[in-house]
Design an enzyme around this catalytic site. Sequence first.
Site, PDB file in Angstrom:
ATOM      1  N   ASN A   1      -5.216   2.661 -13.499  1.00  0.00           N
ATOM      2  CA  ASN A   1      -3.958   1.634 -12.482  1.00  0.00           C
ATOM      3  C   ASN A   1      -3.111   2.155 -12.410  1.00  0.00           C
ATOM      4  OD1 ASN A   1      -3.213  -0.845 -11.543  1.00  0.00           O
ATOM      5  ND2 ASN A   1      -3.032  -1.915 -13.559  1.00  0.00           N
TER       6      ASN A   1
ATOM      7  N   HIS B   1       0.736  -0.018 -12.719  1.00  0.00           N
ATOM      8  CA  HIS B   1       1.385  -0.937 -13.681  1.00  0.00           C
ATOM      9  C   HIS B   1       3.002  -0.747 -13.552  1.00  0.00           C
ATOM     10  CE1 HIS B   1       1.798  -4.389 -15.165  1.00  0.00           C
ATOM     11  NE2 HIS B   1       2.223  -4.283 -16.250  1.00  0.00           N
TER      12      HIS B   1
ATOM     13  N   MET C   1      -4.037  -7.294  -7.362  1.00  0.00           N
ATOM     14  CA  MET C   1      -3.566  -7.960  -8.001  1.00  0.00           C
ATOM     15  C   MET C   1      -5.019  -9.188  -8.177  1.00  0.00           C
ATOM     16  SD  MET C   1      -0.525  -7.076  -8.126  1.00  0.00           S
ATOM     17  CE  MET C   1       0.174  -8.357  -8.875  1.00  0.00           C
ATOM     18  N   LYS C   2      -5.616  -8.399  -8.644  1.00  0.00           N
ATOM     19  CA  LYS C   2      -7.173  -9.169  -9.076  1.00  0.00           C
ATOM     20  C   LYS C   2      -7.680  -8.903 -10.496  1.00  0.00           C
ATOM     21  CE  LYS C   2      -7.949 -12.656  -5.621  1.00  0.00           C
ATOM     22  NZ  LYS C   2      -7.141 -14.003  -5.459  1.00  0.00           N
ATOM     23  N   ILE C   3      -8.607  -9.439 -10.994  1.00  0.00           N
ATOM     24  CA  ILE C   3      -8.728  -8.811 -12.150  1.00  0.00           C
ATOM     25  C   ILE C   3     -10.205  -8.952 -12.059  1.00  0.00           C
ATOM     26  CG2 ILE C   3      -8.640  -9.467 -14.448  1.00  0.00           C
ATOM     27  CD1 ILE C   3      -5.967 -11.306 -14.688  1.00  0.00           C
ATOM     28  N   LEU C   4     -10.623  -7.952 -12.489  1.00  0.00           N
ATOM     29  CA  LEU C   4     -11.349  -7.673 -12.453  1.00  0.00           C
ATOM     30  C   LEU C   4     -12.772  -7.927 -13.630  1.00  0.00           C
ATOM     31  CD1 LEU C   4     -11.624  -3.771 -10.864  1.00  0.00           C
ATOM     32  CD2 LEU C   4     -12.326  -6.026  -9.702  1.00  0.00           C
TER      33      LEU C   4
ATOM     34  N   GLY D   1       0.833  -1.136   0.083  1.00  0.00           N
ATOM     35  CA  GLY D   1      -0.237   0.003  -0.470  1.00  0.00           C
ATOM     36  C   GLY D   1       0.647   0.892   0.300  1.00  0.00           C
TER      37      GLY D   1
ATOM     38  N   ASN E   1       1.642   3.111  -2.609  1.00  0.00           N
ATOM     39  CA  ASN E   1       0.948   3.797  -3.825  1.00  0.00           C
ATOM     40  C   ASN E   1      -0.358   4.484  -2.808  1.00  0.00           C
ATOM     41  OD1 ASN E   1       2.701   4.176  -6.257  1.00  0.00           O
ATOM     42  ND2 ASN E   1       2.473   1.972  -5.718  1.00  0.00           N
TER      43      ASN E   1
HETATM   44  C1  GAR Z   1       3.417  -1.588  -7.378  1.00  0.00           C
HETATM   45  O1  GAR Z   1       4.794  -1.466  -8.064  1.00  0.00           O
HETATM   46  C2  GAR Z   1       2.248  -1.130  -8.576  1.00  0.00           C
HETATM   47  O2  GAR Z   1       3.009  -0.722 -10.095  1.00  0.00           O
HETATM   48  C3  GAR Z   1       2.467  -2.764  -8.912  1.00  0.00           C
HETATM   49  O3  GAR Z   1       2.576  -3.771  -7.897  1.00  0.00           O
HETATM   50  C4  GAR Z   1       2.882  -2.940  -6.560  1.00  0.00           C
HETATM   51  C5  GAR Z   1       2.175  -2.248  -5.272  1.00  0.00           C
HETATM   52  O4  GAR Z   1       3.132  -1.800  -4.632  1.00  0.00           O
HETATM   53  N1  GAR Z   1       0.531  -2.969  -9.472  1.00  0.00           N
HETATM   54  C6  GAR Z   1       0.793  -3.893 -10.553  1.00  0.00           C
HETATM   55  O5  GAR Z   1       1.961  -5.326 -10.319  1.00  0.00           O
HETATM   56  C7  GAR Z   1      -0.336  -4.398 -10.436  1.00  0.00           C
HETATM   57  N2  GAR Z   1      -0.928  -5.340 -11.816  1.00  0.00           N
HETATM   58  P1  GAR Z   1       2.294  -0.899  -3.269  1.00  0.00           P
HETATM   59  O6  GAR Z   1       1.825  -2.010  -2.749  1.00  0.00           O
HETATM   60  O7  GAR Z   1       3.377  -0.571  -2.433  1.00  0.00           O
HETATM   61  O8  GAR Z   1       1.615   0.455  -3.519  1.00  0.00           O
END
Ligand code: GAR
Length: 192
Positions: free
Chosen positions: A112, A114, A95-98, A20, A22
């Site tokens: 999102n 990525h 990490m779930k696909i909607l 979390g 982000n």
């Molecule tokens: C981030 O690097 C984000 O870009 C990635 O997971 C991490 C979450 O970090 N997202 C994906 O891979 C989605 N496909 P966080 O929980 O510290 O924000």
Amino acid sequence: MVKLTGLKKIKTAVFISGTGSNLKNLIKFSKIKKSPITIDLIISNTSKAKGLIFANEYKIKKRIFRFKNPRNDEKKILKLLKNENIQLICLAGFMKILSKNFIKEFIGKIINIHPSLLPKYKGVNTHVRAINNKDKFAGCTVHYVTAKLDSGKIILQKKIKISPKEKSTSLAKKVLKQEHKLYPAAIMKIFN
Ligand code: GAR
């Protein structure tokens, strides 16, 4: 996309699965005056997501949906989002696909982040793949969410250099730092 009208801020839900960072960064961003959004709801697919602590810390409503029965959970989430008047969904390490049906209800209102330079490396393990392929650059992308995985219109992207001795862990850290700048910038771009 929803446009900001008058002084009203956009009620936003953030979906997480993990650390979390982000989410925390978006909460901080939401508190600055020029921010077009407020964070009103946090949704996680696991009670183990470390990021849930930010719900307590910042007193934001949180709900956990385990997606054991994705259709049912998505229905419940949609109801909740409507009850809370949520107008924007930010996926942040979710990490779930909607499903198509879920996305249809919020089309143009789900974004999102990525950890790759899309369209390169959709899906998982982006940093390992970039290093194994001896790429010179990596990065992160904020994009609209559509039914096709990691394929919606790109809002903003940031490119960074991969150093010769780069490990996937060090690259992940470098990229994450940029993600924390990119996500707020993308939200500003959408609403300005
Ligand atoms: C981030 O690097 C984000 O870009 C990635 O997971 C991490 C979450 O970090 N997202 C994906 O891979 C989605 N496909 P966080 O929980 O510290 O924000």
